[in-house]
Design an enzyme around this catalytic site. Structure first.
Site, short mmCIF file in Angstrom:
data_model
loop_
_atom_site.label_atom_id
_atom_site.label_comp_id
_atom_site.label_asym_id
_atom_site.label_seq_id
_atom_site.Cartn_x
_atom_site.Cartn_y
_atom_site.Cartn_z
CB SER A 137 -0.96 -0.05 1.19
OG SER A 137 -2.02 0.86 1.05
CG ASP A 153 -7.28 -2.92 -2.61
OD1 ASP A 153 -7.86 -2.20 -1.78
OD2 ASP A 153 -6.05 -3.09 -2.63
CG HIS A 188 -5.77 -2.69 0.96
ND1 HIS A 188 -5.19 -2.27 -0.22
CD2 HIS A 188 -5.11 -2.04 1.96
CE1 HIS A 188 -4.23 -1.40 0.05
NE2 HIS A 188 -4.16 -1.26 1.37
#
Length: 231
Positions: A123, A179, A210
């Site tokens: 991320s 996600d 995610h």
């Protein structure tokens, strides 16, 4: 490095069990996590004992985050909008990139060649891993970009011109098709930007949100072996 960048703690360092480190993976966590976030994944990577890989897990500074109503949390940079590809905190990214370059230098000082150093990030951490790797002055082993994105794709080609040393860099990019934090469309736009910069991407899409899934862990293991354990 800017005085405003102040990690709350030293990185977690996991040394190889049976030999002195010859390779290093610097692995950056996502927003709100810390250096312990990916520590538990190591046994699942099924790396051979002779791999001689040191894993370094730094923790981001604690700072206000706009999309978190300004409340402080661990963050590599501020996220100003839910539209991840816009309103980019370039100053914050630059500070974190410089910090990662310092971590790389520490490994060089410890006797590990730059071509045996791989950057990884999830991320927010993936954003920093990409920028830090592509702007570093020496060749690296590779970059793993997990559930991440490349901010402001239109501006990125002007902001970032990869060093010639990195044009043959191995880049692994894994993303979930469900996600909700970093939509697949943002990742696909980011992949296209990287390819326009001249990079070849090992691209994987997984049936997940995610997170990291079993198949991705298996592919991460294969990627690490191909980058760090080939004679």
């Amino acid at each position: 490095m800017s005085n405003t960048f102040s990690p709350p703690k030293s990185p977690i360092v996991i040394e190889p069990k049976q030999s002195q480190a010859e390779n290093c993976v610097i692995w950056l966590h996502g927003l709100g996590a810390d250096g312990h976030d990916f520590e538990g994944i190591l046994p699942q990577l099924d790396l051979p004992q002779e791999a001689a890989i040191r894993f370094v897990f730094p923790t981001a500074p604690i700072q206000p985050v706009t999309v978190n109503l300004g409340d402080p949390m661990t963050a590599w940079y501020d996220i100003k909008s839910l539209n991840l590809l816009a309103e980019t905190d370039w100053q914050g990214i630059a500070q974190s990139v410089e910090y990662v370059h310092v971590l790389i230098q520490e490994q060089l000082d410890a006797g590990i060649d730059s071509q045996n150093i791989l950057l990884a990030g999830f991320s927010q951490g993936g954003v920093i891993a990409l920028y830090a790797g592509l702007t570093y002055e020496r060749p690296l082993a590779g970059i793993m970009a997990l559930s991440t994105y490349f901010p402001d794709p239109e501006q990125a080609s002007e902001f970032l011109q990869p060093k010639a040393e990195q044009m043959n860099l191995s880049v692994f990019y894994g993303h979930g098709n469900a996600d909700p934090i970093c939509p697949l469309a943002a990742a696909e736009a980011s992949k296209n930007t990287l390819e326009k910069l001249g990079l070849e991407i090992e691209w994987h899409v997984y049936p997940m949100a995610h997170q990291v899934c079993y198949d991705e862990v298996r592919h991460i293991s294969q990627f690490l072996k191909s980058c760090l354990l080939q004679d």
